[in-house]
Every structure is written in structure tokens, then in C-alpha cells.
Design a protein around this motif. Structure first.
Motif, PDB file in Angstrom:
ATOM      1  N   UNK A  85      31.072  24.635  -4.331  1.00 15.53           N
ATOM      2  CA  UNK A  85      31.120  24.373  -2.891  1.00 15.53           C
ATOM      3  C   UNK A  85      32.209  23.384  -2.515  1.00 15.53           C
ATOM      4  N   UNK A  86      32.410  22.349  -3.327  1.00 19.44           N
ATOM      5  CA  UNK A  86      33.425  21.347  -3.004  1.00 19.44           C
ATOM      6  C   UNK A  86      34.822  21.970  -3.007  1.00 19.44           C
ATOM      7  N   UNK A  87      35.091  22.868  -3.950  1.00 18.83           N
ATOM      8  CA  UNK A  87      36.395  23.523  -3.991  1.00 18.83           C
ATOM      9  C   UNK A  87      36.574  24.458  -2.795  1.00 18.83           C
ATOM     10  N   UNK A  88      35.522  25.163  -2.426  1.00 21.02           N
ATOM     11  CA  UNK A  88      35.598  26.048  -1.258  1.00 21.02           C
ATOM     12  C   UNK A  88      35.899  25.244  -0.005  1.00 21.02           C
ATOM     13  N   UNK A  89      35.224  24.122   0.160  1.00 18.70           N
ATOM     14  CA  UNK A  89      35.397  23.311   1.363  1.00 18.70           C
ATOM     15  C   UNK A  89      36.806  22.715   1.429  1.00 18.70           C
ATOM     16  N   UNK A  90      37.328  22.283   0.282  1.00 14.24           N
ATOM     17  CA  UNK A  90      38.679  21.714   0.260  1.00 14.24           C
ATOM     18  C   UNK A  90      39.716  22.751   0.662  1.00 14.24           C
ATOM     19  N   UNK A  91      39.597  23.953   0.116  1.00 17.18           N
ATOM     20  CA  UNK A  91      40.556  25.000   0.466  1.00 17.18           C
ATOM     21  C   UNK A  91      40.400  25.444   1.920  1.00 17.18           C
ATOM     22  N   UNK A  92      39.156  25.467   2.420  1.00 16.39           N
ATOM     23  CA  UNK A  92      38.938  25.851   3.816  1.00 16.39           C
ATOM     24  C   UNK A  92      39.619  24.870   4.759  1.00 16.39           C
TER      25      UNK A  92
ATOM     26  N   UNK B 175      42.287  22.981   3.928  1.00 14.27           N
ATOM     27  CA  UNK B 175      43.731  23.128   3.740  1.00 14.27           C
ATOM     28  C   UNK B 175      44.280  24.332   4.506  1.00 14.27           C
ATOM     29  N   UNK B 176      43.478  25.389   4.617  1.00 12.74           N
ATOM     30  CA  UNK B 176      43.944  26.609   5.283  1.00 12.74           C
ATOM     31  C   UNK B 176      43.543  26.664   6.749  1.00 12.74           C
ATOM     32  N   UNK B 177      42.996  25.577   7.269  1.00 16.19           N
ATOM     33  CA  UNK B 177      42.686  25.506   8.685  1.00 16.19           C
ATOM     34  C   UNK B 177      41.491  26.335   9.113  1.00 16.19           C
ATOM     35  N   UNK B 178      40.606  26.676   8.177  1.00 15.56           N
ATOM     36  CA  UNK B 178      39.426  27.443   8.536  1.00 15.56           C
ATOM     37  C   UNK B 178      38.354  26.570   9.161  1.00 15.56           C
ATOM     38  N   UNK B 179      38.463  25.259   8.988  1.00 19.40           N
ATOM     39  CA  UNK B 179      37.603  24.292   9.657  1.00 19.40           C
ATOM     40  C   UNK B 179      38.504  23.250  10.273  1.00 19.40           C
TER      41      UNK B 179
ATOM     42  N   UNK C 138      38.846  33.266   2.881  1.00 18.56           N
ATOM     43  CA  UNK C 138      39.901  32.876   1.938  1.00 18.56           C
ATOM     44  C   UNK C 138      40.427  34.090   1.187  1.00 18.56           C
ATOM     45  N   UNK C 139      39.527  34.969   0.768  1.00 15.81           N
ATOM     46  CA  UNK C 139      39.933  36.197   0.105  1.00 15.81           C
ATOM     47  C   UNK C 139      39.943  36.118  -1.409  1.00 15.81           C
ATOM     48  N   UNK C 140      40.020  37.276  -2.063  1.00 12.22           N
ATOM     49  CA  UNK C 140      39.950  37.347  -3.532  1.00 12.22           C
ATOM     50  C   UNK C 140      41.046  36.577  -4.252  1.00 12.22           C
ATOM     51  N   UNK C 141      42.181  36.377  -3.619  1.00 15.41           N
ATOM     52  CA  UNK C 141      43.278  35.671  -4.290  1.00 15.41           C
ATOM     53  C   UNK C 141      42.892  34.249  -4.679  1.00 15.41           C
ATOM     54  N   UNK C 142      41.882  33.700  -4.047  1.00 12.14           N
ATOM     55  CA  UNK C 142      41.506  32.308  -4.321  1.00 12.14           C
ATOM     56  C   UNK C 142      40.243  32.188  -5.171  1.00 12.14           C
TER      57      UNK C 142
END
Length: 445
Positions: free
Chosen positions: A329-336, A338-342, A372-376
Motif C-alpha cells: 500500500x505504501x508503494x501504491x500511495x507514493x506512486x499515486x 507522484x503521478x497526480x492521481x491524488x 497506474x496500470x500494469x507497467x507499474x
């Protein structure tokens, strides 16, 4: 003056036709000539006023003020879903799990004495027999007569009340009949022992879900084992492990129960572990020591997860192309972020209009992962090819850098060397089957 004819059985005057017309209003005194009665038709230009609406609102307001509450008229039966504070409002999940009832208790059948909190068994084992007790409540002001209490055992997993699911077929344990007094008297609560013991076959795990119901003629159970939507139903999906006790079997069972269209989310319950353990174990010394001495961890010191307000979201698992994705979850939240999803790193700020954390809603973490998609996938977790039970085990070992799945190792991965009790809540959501359920695992390190 009117002329009157006196009769023995009638004191009313006998009027002339002229007097009758005057009193009926067709020829009232002071009028000139004939007065036509209204024909009942509305003026075509007539418009309704506000008086009718105001009267209707006033009637509703007065009726609402004086309408008695259900528990003030009839019995109001309850088996608690959680402790403390449960007064029967349903549903509880989300955010409060409905599967952690403190009102279903077990005592080894070798104990023949009366109900004793010091004899409670929190983690039953296969091949043994247990006396089953159900704590029931009447919150109404009318006594409950002819109260029927029953309990069932269900395969361990995420039973959400759907009896058509072949994986979760309830097996009746037993029942009992009692009376409860109204809520102003001590007899409004009772701990009821069932007429049969729970005899766990050797081929079962001992981690089965326990369901209990309470019903009476004036406050009936609807017949569906749905603890989240019916206060007449209590559910205990709970296993407690400590020290070197292994969680491997339990975790594999939960992982195997995840459907291809479902999502498994793991959330750390934080301080909720203390009232849960005290409700299940009592405050006396138990097989896990004294529940009164068990302490919840400092949430700020936890090494894993994302703070979602009601706990820490730890991981998400669901089927993807190539296997099962187990995401941290922490990795998902960090990437979200970074990509402006939140929007920002604010605790309760999201990309939507609400103020709740997106991970606090069922499937919220999955929605961000799919954006984020499968690439991540490789950055946020691991994809395991195989069955879902093995995927959960391998994912935990990989993401949490575990050497084993003992209770003490899980606790250490979450909080380091700081001792404490950790409440791990596994919630499963399947939109296609319209099923939502959960199971709680407490590890004491």
C-alpha cells in the motif's frame, strides 16, 4: 318565538318551513331574497395557497416528535458486532468490521462449571469439543419472552451472509430458549449456553467462522445470516496467535478464498485491538496472558502501510494477467502522488470531492492501482503465478522480507522489536457476486 310540540321522547322544537329555512341558512335573517348554495365547482382562476403545505408539514413535525422509538414499544434484541458502543445500528462495515463480535464465546468441554471468563478459549483447535455461549441483549422497554438463541459454524473465509455460496454452508451447532427483562433491569442481558457442544472434526482447522442469532415473537430475526445488516446476528471470524504459533495455514486459507473477480485488502486495526481482545478474552488471565496488560502499538511507529484514519492500509491482492498481484500500500500511495492521481500528501485529501482517504473505501486501493496500470506492477508489488492461497503467502514473504510466518515474525515486520498486539483485518469484496466479508487475525509479538 318558535312554536313547539312537546313529546315524551323529543325536546327539539318543531319548526315551520320559514323557520327551518332561516336556521339552515337558505333564508338567513337580514338577507334579501334567495341565497344560492355553492355548486362545488372551483373558480378556473383559483390557485392553491400555502396553508395546506404548512398544515401538512406541521402534522408531520408533530407526528415525528411524538412517534415512539422502536425500543420503547417492543423488545429490541441485539448481538453486538463490536465493542464498545454497539447499540444495533446497521450496517457497520465499512468502516467498522461486522465480524468481530465479542458476544460469542467458547469454553473447553472439559470444564463443567458455570460460565467463567477465565476459562475462555480464543483459538479453538480441531478434534476438540467446546461449550458455546452467546451473550444477548434486550435494549427495549418491553420484556422479551420466548427468546430463541442459535449458533452455526461456517468454513473459514469471508462469509458475508449469502447461503447460496457452496463454500460457506452453515452447520447448526445448537440452540436455547430464554427470557430477557426490559433494559431497566439486570436481566436485560444474559449469557446463554447452547444445548449442544461444538465438536470440531479432526479434518477441520478450528479457524471456522461462528455465527449466532437471537429472535423472539415480538422482534424476529429475518432468517438471513447477515451480521452487517441485522442486529439479530453476531459473527466471529477471528483467530488469535502469539509467539511461535504459525499463521501460515490461516493465511493460505484466506488467500484461497479470494475469488477471481474479488479484491483482498489488509488493514491494521491499530488501537481497536485492545477492546477486541478484552471482549473476547475478558480481563482475567487467559492462554495469551492477561488481556488487560496487552497494549496496542504506537501507530506512528509502524513500519508498513498508509494511515487511512481508521487504521493503516497494508496491502491489496487481486487477479491480473499472469497471476495474482500482491501490492504494498505504501508503494501504491507514493506512486499515486507522484503521478497526480491524488491531490497532495494530506491525510484525508483525495482526488475526489470527499474528505476520506481513498484507501478507506472498499476497492479504493485497487482503483488507484488500475489507474497506474500494469507497467507499474513491478514497482508496487509482486505478481505470483499460481493459486491465490500460495500467492498471498509468497507476496507477504517478499514484501515484508519475512523468514517465516510465525506470529512473532509478522509482529516484528510491522513494528520492529517493539512488543504489542496487532489486529490484521482481511476484507474481501466481490462486486460480481455482490459479496463483502472479512476475517481478523491478531498476532501478539
Amino acid at each position: 318565538m318558535s312554536r313547539r310540540t312537546k313529546r315524551d321522547d323529543d325536546d327539539h322544537p318543531v319548526l315551520t318551513p320559514k323557520e327551518d329555512e332561516a336556521q339552515r341558512g337558505t333564508d338567513p335573517p337580514g338577507s334579501f331574497g334567495h341565497v344560492d348554495l355553492p355548486d362545488g365547482e372551483l373558480d378556473p382562476d383559483w390557485q392553491p395557497g400555502q396553508a395546506g403545505d404548512e398544515a401538512e408539514s406541521l402534522i408531520k413535525e408533530i407526528g415525528g416528535e411524538h412517534r415512539p422509538r422502536r425500543e420503547d414499544v417492543y423488545p429490541y434484541l441485539l448481538i453486538r458486532a463490536f465493542s464498545p458502543g454497539d447499540r444495533g445500528a446497521r450496517p457497520t462495515w465499512p468502516p467498522r468490521p461486522c465480524w468481530e463480535s465479542p458476544d460469542i464465546a467458547l469454553i473447553d468441554a472439559g470444564w463443567t462449571g458455570p460460565y467463567d471468563p477465565s476459562q475462555l478459549v480464543a483459538s479453538p483447535t480441531s478434534g476438540r469439543s467446546y461449550r458455546v455461549f452467546v451473550r444477548i441483549w434486550n435494549l427495549g422497554l418491553l420484556p422479551a419472552m420466548g427468546v430463541h438463541v442459535r449458533a452455526w459454524a461456517v468454513n473459514p473465509g469471508f462469509f458475508g451472509g449469502d447461503p447460496s455460496n457452496p463454500a460457506y454452508q452453515p452447520v447448526l451447532i445448537g440452540g436455547a430458549m430464554v427470557h430477557l427483562e426490559d433494559r431497566t433491569r439486570p436481566g436485560a442481558m444474559a449469557v446463554v449456553e447452547l444445548d449442544h457442544t461444538w465438536d470440531i472434526p479432526p479434518d477441520l482447522t478450528g479457524h471456522e467462522c461462528l455465527m449466532a442469532t437471537v429472535s423472539c415473537p415480538l422482534d424476529e430475526w429475518n432468517g438471513v445470516l447477515d451480521a452487517n445488516n441485522d442486529r439479530h446476528v453476531g459473527q466471529r471470524n477471528l483467530t488469535i496467535l502469539a509467539g511461535a504459533q504459525s499463521a501460515k495455514e490461516m493465511l493460505f486459507t484466506l488467500g484461497a478464498a479470494v475469488t477471481r473477480s474479488g479484491t483482498l485488502e489488509l488493514v491494521h486495526g491499530g488501537a481497536a485491538v485492545v477492546p477486541l481482545l478484552r471482549g473476547v478474552l475478558g480481563t482475567t488471565k487467559s492462554e495469551f496472558g492477561s488481556a488487560a496488560r496487552l497494549r496496542a502499538p504506537d501507530m506512528k511507529s509502524l513500519r508498513l502501510g498508509v494511515d487511512i484514519g481508521t487504521g493503516r492500509h497494508l496491502l491489496t491482492m487481486f487477479a491480473v494477467e499472469g497471476g495474482w498481484l500482491v501490492a504494498d500500500s505504501a508503494r501504491v500511495w507514493t506512486l499515486a502522488i507522484e503521478h497526480g492521481l491524488v491531490r497532495d500528501r494530506g491525510r484525508h485529501r483525495t482526488g475526489g470531492d470527499g474528505d476520506g482517504h481513498p484507501f478507506a473505501e472498499p476497492n479504493g486501493s485497487r482503483r488507484l492501482i488500475e489507474e497506474l496500470g500494469p507497467d507499474y506492477y513491478g514497482e508496487i508489488g509482486v505478481v505470483v503465478d499460481g493459486d491465490s492461497g500460495s500467492a498471498l503467502l509468497e507476496g507477504l514473504l517478499h514484501l515484508w522480507d519475512l523468514q517465516s510466518l510465525d506470529a512473532v515474525d509478522l509482529a516484528r515486520a510491522i513494528a520492529g522489536d517493539k512488543p504489542g498486539a496487532h489486529l490484521l483485518r482481511f476484507a474481501h469484496t466481490d462486486p460480481e457476486l455482490e459479496e463483502v466479508g472479512g476475517y481478523s487475525l491478531t498476532v501478539i509479538g
